[in-house]
Design a protein around this motif. Structure first.
Motif: not given
Lengths: 416, 359
Positions: A23-31, A48-49, A54-55, A147-153
């Protein structure tokens, strides 16, 4: 009427099926890059969206260039559009932001910005600069689009995932054929005390590959550096060892500090039998009967086993105390103290000085004996309780019998 | 010239009219027959209640309710307080025997049809006392704040929550919030040492008053005997001494259990760990717990558990009101309808309890 219900059902489920895809998140709706690629279902493999970039609004153009404002493919893919970056360009591409403190402090004020320079000091970095495209660059470990933070499982660089991730290349004999290095590291590591703790018990305090080899500056520790690497966690062991004649002799012989007794990737759980002169002893690999080292090994083994034996006696009695429901609280404190002595003594083994280990084991044995004494007194107290019950029940029984005769007496008088 | 003792008695008698009471006790007679043994069950229950009261007050001196202090204080009582282990074990064993003897007392009353006129309200107050005793057990079970009690309370209050319309409200009131927490412990403590004892004492007073006013019930076979074949003994001192005789035996039993099988403290409750295996309520709730486990999830469009709880509530109400709807049968055989109902209830309770522990 029926077809109307059918339409409503279809209308109700259509948005659901779209929403369950990316799903396209709100912050990227115009991208337009994101909107178009989602629409065409033309997203890169493993995309991974909610990846960290991306976040934060760093979309496709951040790495691939082009124009995210246009929904015309030709315009969007023009200008500084680079498509898929060359592997040799990746470290620099990531470094554009990650080496710039002014940019990075907006997201992670405490983040280091030396990853790229560290990388070029690593074996991976050196070889990449030499044009070897098989070695790992940033995306090899961190992925390109997940790409996710190393703390994310879910992250490829989460401590639990690191050994498997490194093993993808280092465990592949064909892939590693040209480098002349072994490919059994993961197998050895997985059964080691560190591997079991991390991979089976999920104890992230246990080291993964990067904890010994470094993250971005990954390279094998030098021969003289192994004891420092192990010493990062096993501080006292390394310190004690470093001050011994044994350490100096090892250096002269170019023997590796910790590895000679404990192994490298296959570090197993230490046992008392590693000390001493038995079949499992590591001391007898160098020392023969009659030399000082042999005598020291025998003496330390005797001290340690005497303490363990005293602890065993305390444990058996403590279990009995617990079983009969008596006070085992102070006994358990003493047991813990004795065990602490054992841990200290086992650490002091690395001084190879029986006087130092003996001092601690003597204290431990005394503490374990105190626990034994206390346990015995509790068991005796239990005996006393039973005796007390015996006396009480005798008294109550006499009273009951007396009452029985009294009742008979009263009732016989009445009857007569 | 009257003695000092007589003068004191006279002084009291003038003010409190004691003579009629003594006369009443002197003339109160208790029938003796082959069912007399059941007469002692009520007395034994009363004795155990007094034991609970006495040991409970001693435990109160050291017990500290609270998430961080309840378990520790019980441990302190068991290990450090002189004879604390004994009083805590007597309190725990006594509680179980207390409820056991109330059950025996109730079924003996039922099968000898002692609930019939004029003892209808004696039966009703007795049944309320049983419910209150179970409330004592349920609230007291949580007080040591150990793992088993914590999760059993969670399950128990969840079951209360399925009652239609008012279930959620009951659950919140019982728990002092949506979950079992330290607030539940404080609340159960208040129920256990103040609210339930207060109500229990009132009903116990009424129950004993009724028993004293109406005397002992004679089973039909005894009542129909000719007067010259009936054996009677005075309540005071003969029957009272017989009661004390039974109490001493029970006291010995409680002491034996407490010394040789001290009540365990268990592992301290940790609300953040998953429920361990083998969570079960106290034995006197087991038959209901097991039955609710076996009920299918849905019956006739209703949730099985809701239906089960409603069925138990209706059954309890019907049991309490037995004297008012009793089915009288002219059959001379032993298996009369009421006996069959009683046997079914007894069989259900025993079998379900055994299955609950075996499964």
């Amino acid at each position: 009427m029926t077809y109307k219900i059918g339409l409503w059902l279809v209308a109700a489920f259509v948005p659901l099926t779209v929403a369950t895809a990316q799903d396209v998140p709100d912050n990227l709706a115009n991208d337009e890059c994101v909107v178009c690629h989602v629409d065409l279902e033309a997203l890169p493999e493993g995309f991974l969206m909610d990846n960290v970039h991306m976040k934060e609004g760093l979309s496709c153009v951040g790495c691939h260039g082009g124009d995210a404002r246009s929904d015309d493919e030709e315009i969007a893919h023009s200008g500084n559009f680079v498509g898929i970056p060359e592997a040799t360009d990746v470290p620099q591409l990531c470094g554009n932001c990650h080496s710039d403190l002014r940019i990075m402090r907006r997201y992670q004020p405490s983040a280091s910005t030396d990853q790229v320079s560290q990388y070029y000091t690593s074996v991976h970095g050196e070889k990449l600069q030499q044009g070897d495209l098989m070695v790992a660059e940033c995306a090899s470990c961190h992925t390109s689009h997940a790409i996710l933070p190393a703390t994310d499982g879910r992250s490829s660089v989460h401590p639990l995932n690191v050994p498997g991730m490194c093993n993808q290349c280092h465990g592949d004999a064909d892939y590693m054929a040209g480098y002349g290095i072994r490919t059994n590291q993961y197998r050895d590591y997985a059964k080691s005390v560190h591997g079991v703790a991390l991979l089976e018990r999920q104890d992230t305090g246990s080291p993964a590959c990067n904890d010994c080899h470094g993250n971005h500056g990954a390279m094998p520790p030098g021969v003289d550096a192994i004891e420092y690497v192990c010493g990062m966690c096993h501080v006292n062991n390394a310190e004690f060892f470093h001050e011994t004649n044994m350490a100096r002799a090892f250096n002269e012989e170019e023997l590796h500090g910790c590895e000679e007794c404990h192994g490298i990737h296959d570090v197993s759980k230490t046992t008392l039998e590693m000390v001493g002169v038995g079949d499992e002893s590591v001391c007898t690999a160098c020392h023969d009967e009659g030399d000082d080292g042999y005598r020291v090994a025998e003496e330390m083994y005797a001290q340690l086993t005497a303490l363990v034996s005293a602890q065993d006696s305390a444990r058996v009695l403590a279990e009995e105390v617990h079983r009969i429901g008596m006070d085992d609280l102070d006994i358990s404190y003493l047991q813990r103290e004795a065990n602490q002595s054992l841990i200290t003594a086992r650490t002091l083994v690395h001084t190879f000085d029986p006087a130092k280990t003996g001092e601690v084991t003597t204290v431990g044995i005394e503490t374990a004996r105190d626990a034994v004494e206390l346990a015995r007194s509790e068991i005796e107290a239990f005996g006393f309780r039973r005796l007390g019950f015996g006396v009480a029940t005798l008294f109550i029984t006499i009273l009951t019998v007396a009452l029985f005769f009294k009742i008979r007496e009263i009732e016989s008088v009445k009857d007569s | 010239m009257s003695t000092k003792k007589e003068q004191v008695f006279q002084w009291l008698d003038e003010r409190f009219q004691l003579s009629p009471l003594i006369e009443f006790m002197r003339h109160k007679m208790v029938p003796i027959h082959r069912h007399t043994i059941w007469y002692y069950m009520g007395g034994v229950s009363l004795f155990l209640f007094i034991v609970q009261l006495f040991t409970g007050i001693l435990l109160l001196l050291y017990y500290q309710p609270g998430e961080d202090s309840a378990y520790e204080s019980i441990r302190f009582i068991m290990n450090k307080v002189p004879f604390g282990w004994l009083f805590r074990s007597i309190h725990s064993w006594g509680a179980n025997l207390f409820i056991f003897f109330i059950f025996v007392h109730m079924f003996s009353t039922y099968f000898t049809a002692a609930y019939r006129k004029p003892r209808e309200l004696t039966w009703v107050t007795g049944f309320i006392l049983l419910l209150l005793a179970m409330g004592f057990g349920f609230s007291g079970y949580l007080l040591p704040w150990n793992e088993l009690a914590f999760f059993a309370t969670k399950v128990g209050t969840d079951i209360a929550g399925v009652v239609p319309l008012i279930g959620d409200a009951i659950k919140i009131v019982l728990r002092g919030g949506p979950d079992v927490t330290g607030a539940t412990l404080t609340r159960f403590y208040a129920f256990h040492i103040a609210l339930i004892p207060a109500i229990f004492t009132i009903f116990l007073g009424i129950h004993l008053l009724f028993v004293q006013r109406q005397g002992m019930h004679e089973p039909e076979s005894v009542a129909n005997m000719p007067a010259d074949r009936k054996k009677m003994i005075p309540f005071f001192p003969n029957f009272l001494l017989r009661d004390v005789f039974a109490w001493l035996i029970v006291l010995n039993l409680v002491l034996f259990l407490s010394v040789f099988f001290p009540w365990e403290i268990g592992v301290k409750a940790d609300p953040f760990v998953p429920a361990p295996a083998g969570i079960r309520p106290e034995w006197f709730f087991m038959f209901m717990f097991q039955a609710l486990k076996w009920i299918p999830p849905h019956i006739l469009g209703m949730e099985g558990e809701v239906l089960g709880v409603l069925a138990f509530a209706i059954a309890a109400l019907a049991w309490m009101l037995v004297p008012f709807w009793e089915i009288r049968s002219r059959s001379t055989g032993k298996l009369k309808p009421m006996v069959l109902i009683g046997l079914f209830a007894l069989f259900f309770i025993i079998v379900m309890t055994i299955i609950g522990y075996a499964v």
